[in-house]
Design a protein around this motif. Structure first.
Motif, PDB file in Angstrom:
ATOM      1  N   PHE A 135      87.788  81.086 -23.554  1.00  0.00           N
ATOM      2  CA  PHE A 135      87.247  81.271 -24.770  1.00  0.00           C
ATOM      3  C   PHE A 135      85.909  82.811 -24.705  1.00  0.00           C
ATOM      4  N   ASP A 136      86.911  83.595 -25.342  1.00  0.00           N
ATOM      5  CA  ASP A 136      85.651  84.969 -25.271  1.00  0.00           C
ATOM      6  C   ASP A 136      86.136  85.742 -23.518  1.00  0.00           C
ATOM      7  N   GLY A 137      87.123  85.554 -23.059  1.00  0.00           N
ATOM      8  CA  GLY A 137      87.226  86.262 -21.345  1.00  0.00           C
ATOM      9  C   GLY A 137      86.655  84.461 -20.400  1.00  0.00           C
ATOM     10  N   ARG A 138      86.197  83.721 -20.605  1.00  0.00           N
ATOM     11  CA  ARG A 138      85.461  83.007 -20.564  1.00  0.00           C
ATOM     12  C   ARG A 138      85.900  81.892 -20.358  1.00  0.00           C
ATOM     13  N   PRO A 139      86.295  80.609 -18.726  1.00  0.00           N
ATOM     14  CA  PRO A 139      86.940  79.497 -18.888  1.00  0.00           C
ATOM     15  C   PRO A 139      85.556  78.637 -19.462  1.00  0.00           C
ATOM     16  N   ASN A 140      86.461  78.172 -20.661  1.00  0.00           N
ATOM     17  CA  ASN A 140      86.812  76.711 -21.633  1.00  0.00           C
ATOM     18  C   ASN A 140      86.920  75.236 -20.878  1.00  0.00           C
ATOM     19  N   TYR A 141      85.588  74.990 -21.152  1.00  0.00           N
ATOM     20  CA  TYR A 141      85.569  73.416 -20.392  1.00  0.00           C
ATOM     21  C   TYR A 141      85.266  71.989 -21.433  1.00  0.00           C
ATOM     22  N   GLU A 142      86.087  71.367 -21.202  1.00  0.00           N
ATOM     23  CA  GLU A 142      86.021  70.468 -21.723  1.00  0.00           C
ATOM     24  C   GLU A 142      85.713  69.152 -20.772  1.00  0.00           C
ATOM     25  N   SER A 143      84.909  67.582 -21.149  1.00  0.00           N
ATOM     26  CA  SER A 143      84.858  66.499 -20.564  1.00  0.00           C
ATOM     27  C   SER A 143      85.622  65.398 -21.249  1.00  0.00           C
ATOM     28  N   LYS A 144      85.736  64.580 -19.798  1.00  0.00           N
ATOM     29  CA  LYS A 144      86.505  63.116 -20.291  1.00  0.00           C
ATOM     30  C   LYS A 144      85.278  62.025 -19.697  1.00  0.00           C
ATOM     31  N   TRP A 145      85.262  60.722 -20.279  1.00  0.00           N
ATOM     32  CA  TRP A 145      84.555  60.072 -19.037  1.00  0.00           C
ATOM     33  C   TRP A 145      85.654  58.801 -18.633  1.00  0.00           C
ATOM     34  N   VAL A 146      84.936  58.262 -17.502  1.00  0.00           N
ATOM     35  CA  VAL A 146      85.887  57.867 -16.612  1.00  0.00           C
ATOM     36  C   VAL A 146      84.899  56.579 -15.874  1.00  0.00           C
ATOM     37  N   SER A 147      85.605  55.549 -15.965  1.00  0.00           N
ATOM     38  CA  SER A 147      84.506  54.157 -15.936  1.00  0.00           C
ATOM     39  C   SER A 147      84.927  53.173 -14.075  1.00  0.00           C
ATOM     40  N   SER A 148      86.154  54.623 -13.375  1.00  0.00           N
ATOM     41  CA  SER A 148      86.679  53.404 -12.324  1.00  0.00           C
ATOM     42  C   SER A 148      87.959  54.851 -12.051  1.00  0.00           C
ATOM     43  N   LYS A 149      87.365  54.910 -10.925  1.00  0.00           N
ATOM     44  CA  LYS A 149      88.131  55.607  -9.537  1.00  0.00           C
ATOM     45  C   LYS A 149      89.630  56.206  -9.858  1.00  0.00           C
ATOM     46  N   THR A 150      90.367  54.810 -11.085  1.00  0.00           N
ATOM     47  CA  THR A 150      91.296  55.145 -11.266  1.00  0.00           C
ATOM     48  C   THR A 150      92.144  55.791 -12.617  1.00  0.00           C
ATOM     49  N   GLU A 151      90.714  56.347 -13.645  1.00  0.00           N
ATOM     50  CA  GLU A 151      90.843  57.033 -14.095  1.00  0.00           C
ATOM     51  C   GLU A 151      91.121  58.614 -14.294  1.00  0.00           C
ATOM     52  N   PHE A 152      90.888  59.590 -13.019  1.00  0.00           N
ATOM     53  CA  PHE A 152      90.290  60.625 -12.665  1.00  0.00           C
ATOM     54  C   PHE A 152      91.741  61.264 -12.121  1.00  0.00           C
ATOM     55  N   PRO A 153      91.896  61.908 -12.673  1.00  0.00           N
ATOM     56  CA  PRO A 153      93.231  63.184 -11.517  1.00  0.00           C
ATOM     57  C   PRO A 153      93.597  62.273 -10.674  1.00  0.00           C
ATOM     58  N   GLU A 154      94.729  62.621 -10.582  1.00  0.00           N
ATOM     59  CA  GLU A 154      95.991  62.086  -9.634  1.00  0.00           C
ATOM     60  C   GLU A 154      95.748  62.355  -8.090  1.00  0.00           C
ATOM     61  N   PHE A 155      95.281  63.438  -7.848  1.00  0.00           N
ATOM     62  CA  PHE A 155      94.889  63.759  -6.542  1.00  0.00           C
ATOM     63  C   PHE A 155      93.147  63.382  -6.335  1.00  0.00           C
ATOM     64  N   HIS A 156      92.231  63.062  -7.171  1.00  0.00           N
ATOM     65  CA  HIS A 156      91.073  62.785  -7.155  1.00  0.00           C
ATOM     66  C   HIS A 156      90.852  61.509  -6.663  1.00  0.00           C
ATOM     67  N   LYS A 157      91.818  60.441  -6.903  1.00  0.00           N
ATOM     68  CA  LYS A 157      92.420  58.690  -7.063  1.00  0.00           C
ATOM     69  C   LYS A 157      91.578  58.754  -5.603  1.00  0.00           C
ATOM     70  N   THR A 158      92.110  59.424  -4.677  1.00  0.00           N
ATOM     71  CA  THR A 158      91.908  58.714  -2.559  1.00  0.00           C
ATOM     72  C   THR A 158      90.550  59.133  -2.899  1.00  0.00           C
ATOM     73  N   PRO A 159      90.265  58.702  -1.259  1.00  0.00           N
ATOM     74  CA  PRO A 159      89.003  58.865  -0.803  1.00  0.00           C
ATOM     75  C   PRO A 159      89.030  60.359  -0.277  1.00  0.00           C
ATOM     76  N   THR A 160      87.591  61.193  -0.712  1.00  0.00           N
ATOM     77  CA  THR A 160      88.013  62.594   0.041  1.00  0.00           C
ATOM     78  C   THR A 160      86.668  62.447   1.335  1.00  0.00           C
TER      79      THR A 160
END
Length: 160
Positions: A135-160
């Motif tokens: 938006f206006d040349g800048r990144p536009n971020y949206e949010s999402k609630w998660v209540s379990s590790k399995t609801e994160f994007p696939e690459f973040h579900k494993t321990p880091t």
């Protein structure tokens, strides 16, 4: 032909009461829909912005309610479009709030606030953010609630 515009006061009063009641019901339903369903929520209150061609995350990570006992091992994870970890920044223990300021070279696709201690509890939700265009040349971020590790994007579900 003319229309009679005299409306009896009792109908006006009834209409106003109905309007106020409908607005009250709408607000209750709407606020319930956007609020997390658990007893504790972890939120980021701040800004994502571009500073001199660098991404800057600046704000406070807060527990809601703020009287929540401390949660250890809070980190912020920044991921690229393809799920590559760009930065993992430990921010410490979350009591009433943790000031956070992170700068990286490029705007990440995902910004995730996480802790292994979150998932030892059953009453917690956290927000993660994803870049949904610009938006206006800048990144536009949206949010999402998660209540379990399995609801994160696939690459973040494993321990880091």
């Amino acid at each position: 032909m003319t229309a009679d515009t005299d409306i009896p006061p009792r109908y006006l009063l009834f209409g106003c009461v109905a309007l106020v009641a409908a607005a009250g019901i709408y607000l209750v339903v709407f606020s319930t829909a956007i609020s997390p369903g658990s007893e504790t929520a972890v939120e980021f209150d701040g800004q994502f912005e571009m500073d001199e061609d660098r991404f800057h995350m600046r704000g406070v990570i807060i527990p809601v309610p703020s009287t929540e006992p401390g949660i250890d091992n809070i980190s912020v994870y920044l991921y690229s479009e393809d799920g590559e970890l760009l930065e993992k920044r430990p921010v410490g223990k979350l009591n009433s709030g943790v000031n956070t300021s992170i700068r990286v070279e490029t705007a990440p696709k995902y910004v995730i606030v996480d802790s292994p201690d979150f998932w030892t509890r059953s009453d917690i939700e956290t927000l993660y953010y994803y870049k949904a265009g610009t938006f206006d040349g800048r990144p536009n971020y949206e949010s999402k609630w998660v209540s379990s590790k399995t609801e994160f994007p696939e690459f973040h579900k494993t321990p880091t």
